[in-house]
Design an enzyme around this catalytic site. Structure first.
Site, PDB file in Angstrom:
ATOM      1  N   THR A   1      11.806  -6.686  -1.053  1.00  0.00           N
ATOM      2  CA  THR A   1      10.660  -6.458  -1.942  1.00  0.00           C
ATOM      3  C   THR A   1      11.139  -6.040  -3.329  1.00  0.00           C
ATOM      4  O   THR A   1      10.708  -6.598  -4.338  1.00  0.00           O
ATOM      5  CB  THR A   1       9.732  -5.364  -1.352  1.00  0.00           C
ATOM      6  OG1 THR A   1       9.398  -5.729  -0.013  1.00  0.00           O
ATOM      7  CG2 THR A   1       8.469  -5.205  -2.173  1.00  0.00           C
TER       8      THR A   1
ATOM      9  N   GLY B   1      15.382  -4.323   1.256  1.00  0.00           N
ATOM     10  CA  GLY B   1      15.608  -4.514  -0.178  1.00  0.00           C
ATOM     11  C   GLY B   1      14.954  -5.785  -0.716  1.00  0.00           C
ATOM     12  O   GLY B   1      14.952  -6.009  -1.928  1.00  0.00           O
TER      13      GLY B   1
ATOM     14  N   LYS C   1       0.820  -1.211   0.000  1.00  0.00           N
ATOM     15  CA  LYS C   1       0.000   0.000   0.000  1.00  0.00           C
ATOM     16  C   LYS C   1       0.853   1.259   0.000  1.00  0.00           C
ATOM     17  O   LYS C   1       0.423   2.333  -0.418  1.00  0.00           O
ATOM     18  CB  LYS C   1      -0.871   0.028   1.271  1.00  0.00           C
ATOM     19  CG  LYS C   1      -1.810  -1.114   1.440  1.00  0.00           C
ATOM     20  CD  LYS C   1      -2.543  -0.987   2.787  1.00  0.00           C
ATOM     21  CE  LYS C   1      -3.303  -2.194   3.141  1.00  0.00           C
ATOM     22  NZ  LYS C   1      -3.850  -2.124   4.531  1.00  0.00           N
TER      23      LYS C   1
ATOM     24  N   GLU D   1       8.193   2.758  -5.646  1.00  0.00           N
ATOM     25  CA  GLU D   1       8.182   2.281  -4.255  1.00  0.00           C
ATOM     26  C   GLU D   1       8.321   3.459  -3.303  1.00  0.00           C
ATOM     27  O   GLU D   1       9.005   4.436  -3.603  1.00  0.00           O
ATOM     28  CB  GLU D   1       9.375   1.337  -4.029  1.00  0.00           C
ATOM     29  CG  GLU D   1       9.026  -0.128  -4.073  1.00  0.00           C
ATOM     30  CD  GLU D   1       8.261  -0.621  -2.854  1.00  0.00           C
ATOM     31  OE1 GLU D   1       7.480   0.134  -2.257  1.00  0.00           O
ATOM     32  OE2 GLU D   1       8.442  -1.798  -2.508  1.00  0.00           O
TER      33      GLU D   1
ATOM     34  N   ASP E   1      13.953  -0.763   2.352  1.00  0.00           N
ATOM     35  CA  ASP E   1      14.384  -1.025   3.728  1.00  0.00           C
ATOM     36  C   ASP E   1      15.413  -2.156   3.693  1.00  0.00           C
ATOM     37  O   ASP E   1      16.603  -1.922   3.536  1.00  0.00           O
ATOM     38  CB  ASP E   1      13.139  -1.363   4.555  1.00  0.00           C
ATOM     39  CG  ASP E   1      13.423  -1.512   6.032  1.00  0.00           C
ATOM     40  OD1 ASP E   1      14.604  -1.546   6.416  1.00  0.00           O
ATOM     41  OD2 ASP E   1      12.471  -1.619   6.819  1.00  0.00           O
TER      42      ASP E   1
HETATM   43  C1  PRP Z   1       6.930  -1.591   2.832  1.00  0.00           C
HETATM   44  C2  PRP Z   1       7.175  -0.690   1.649  1.00  0.00           C
HETATM   45  C3  PRP Z   1       7.927  -1.544   0.682  1.00  0.00           C
HETATM   46  C4  PRP Z   1       8.622  -2.565   1.568  1.00  0.00           C
HETATM   47  C5  PRP Z   1      10.076  -2.270   1.641  1.00  0.00           C
HETATM   48  O1  PRP Z   1       5.773  -2.332   2.614  1.00  0.00           O
HETATM   49  O2  PRP Z   1       5.976  -0.172   1.129  1.00  0.00           O
HETATM   50  O3  PRP Z   1       7.081  -2.190  -0.234  1.00  0.00           O
HETATM   51  O4  PRP Z   1       8.058  -2.442   2.877  1.00  0.00           O
HETATM   52  O5  PRP Z   1      10.703  -3.098   2.571  1.00  0.00           O
HETATM   53  P1  PRP Z   1      11.904  -4.076   2.201  1.00  0.00           P
HETATM   54  O6  PRP Z   1      12.908  -3.229   1.449  1.00  0.00           O
HETATM   55  O7  PRP Z   1      12.403  -4.484   3.551  1.00  0.00           O
HETATM   56  O8  PRP Z   1      11.382  -5.205   1.404  1.00  0.00           O
HETATM   57  P2  PRP Z   1       5.019  -3.116   3.792  1.00  0.00           P
HETATM   58  O9  PRP Z   1       5.400  -4.559   3.737  1.00  0.00           O
HETATM   59  O10 PRP Z   1       5.259  -2.402   5.090  1.00  0.00           O
HETATM   60  O11 PRP Z   1       3.535  -3.016   3.360  1.00  0.00           O
HETATM   61  P3  PRP Z   1       2.622  -1.728   3.060  1.00  0.00           P
HETATM   62  O12 PRP Z   1       3.289  -0.977   1.919  1.00  0.00           O
HETATM   63  O13 PRP Z   1       1.329  -2.319   2.675  1.00  0.00           O
HETATM   64  O14 PRP Z   1       2.579  -0.890   4.299  1.00  0.00           O
END
Ligand code: PRP
Length: 180
Positions: free
Chosen positions: A109, A107, A46, A101, A105
Site C-alpha cells: 500500500t 508494504g 479505514k 498510515e 505490513d
Molecule cells: C491495512 C492498513 C494499511 C495496509 C497495510 O489496510 O490500514 O493501509 O493494510 O498493508 P500492506 O503494507 O500489506 O499494504 P486494509 O487493507 O486492512 O484496509 P482497512 O484499513 O480498511 O482495514
C-alpha cells in the site's frame, strides 16, 4: 487491570504508550515543518482514522487533512495489487504532504501511494506510520515511525480483524484461529 476480549492474545502497545508516542510524532512533525505555510496530512482509510484524529489534534502548525481509501489484494505476494477506492478531494501539486498510515505490513500500500502521490507533483512527500511489522527485506522510507512490532496479527487503534476491534484504545495481538 482491563479484561481483554476473548479473541485477544495480549496487549502489544498500551493506550498510554500510544498517546505518548503520538505526541512525540506530532512534536517531530511540528519541528520539521515550522517554516512551511501549510502541511497536508493524507490519512489512509479505514485503518488510519483514529491515528489521524489523535495526530491532527496535537499539531499546532497550519495543516489540513484529506483521505484516500485503498484496497489491496494478494497481500502475500510481493507485487500486491493495489487500487484506489476513494481518491483525494483536492490536488496536492506544490504542497507539503505527509501520508498517515496505521500499519506497514507487506508494504504494498505504501509503495503504491508513494509512487502515485509523487507523480502528482507535491513540494515534498513524507510518511508517518504508527506501526511497522518486522519483516526482512522491507525497507520503505518512513519519516515518522511509531513502533516496530512482531509479525503477528494485530488489532486495535484503527486496526481490525473482519471489522472487529478497530475502536480498542490499545494495539493487541489477535489469538490465532484454532485449526478446527
Ligand atoms: C491495512 C492498513 C494499511 C495496509 C497495510 O489496510 O490500514 O493501509 O493494510 O498493508 P500492506 O503494507 O500489506 O499494504 P486494509 O487493507 O486492512 O484496509 P482497512 O484499513 O480498511 O482495514
Amino acid at each position: 487491570m482491563t479484561t481483554l476480549p476473548p479473541d485477544i492474545e495480549r496487549t502489544l502497545i498500551s493506550a498510554d504508550t500510544i498517546q505518548e508516542r503520538v505526541q512525540q510524532l506530532a512534536a517531530q512533525i511540528e519541528a520539521d515543518y515550522r517554516q512551511a505555510d501549510r502541511v497536508r496530512l493524507v490519512g489512509i482509510l479505514k485503518g488510519a482514522f483514529i491515528f489521524m484524529a489523535d495526530l491532527t489534534r496535537r499539531l499546532s502548525i497550519p495543516h489540513v487533512v484529506d483521505f484516500m481509501a485503498i484496497s489491496s489484494y494478494g497481500k502475500s505476494s510481493v507485487s500486491g495489487e493495489v487500487r484506489i477506492l476513494m481518491d483525494l478531494r483536492e490536488p496536492i501539486a506544490g504542497q507539503h504532504v505527509i501520508i498517515v498510515e496505521d500499519i506497514l505490513d507487506t508494504g504494498s500500500t505504501l509503495a503504491y501511494l508513494l509512487h502515485n502521490l509523487q507523480s502528482r507533483g507535491p513540494a515534498s512527500l513524507k510518511t508517518c506510520v504508527l506501526v511497522r511489522k518486522e519483516r526482512p527485506g522491507l525497507n520503505l522510507p518512513i519519516d515518522y515511525l511509531g513502533f516496530d512490532i512482531p509479525d503477528v496479527w494485530v488489532v486495535g487503534y484503527g486496526l481490525d480483524y473482519a471489522e472487529k476491534h478497530r475502536t480498542l484504545p490499545y494495539i493487541a495481538e489477535l489469538k490465532r484461529p484454532s485449526a478446527d
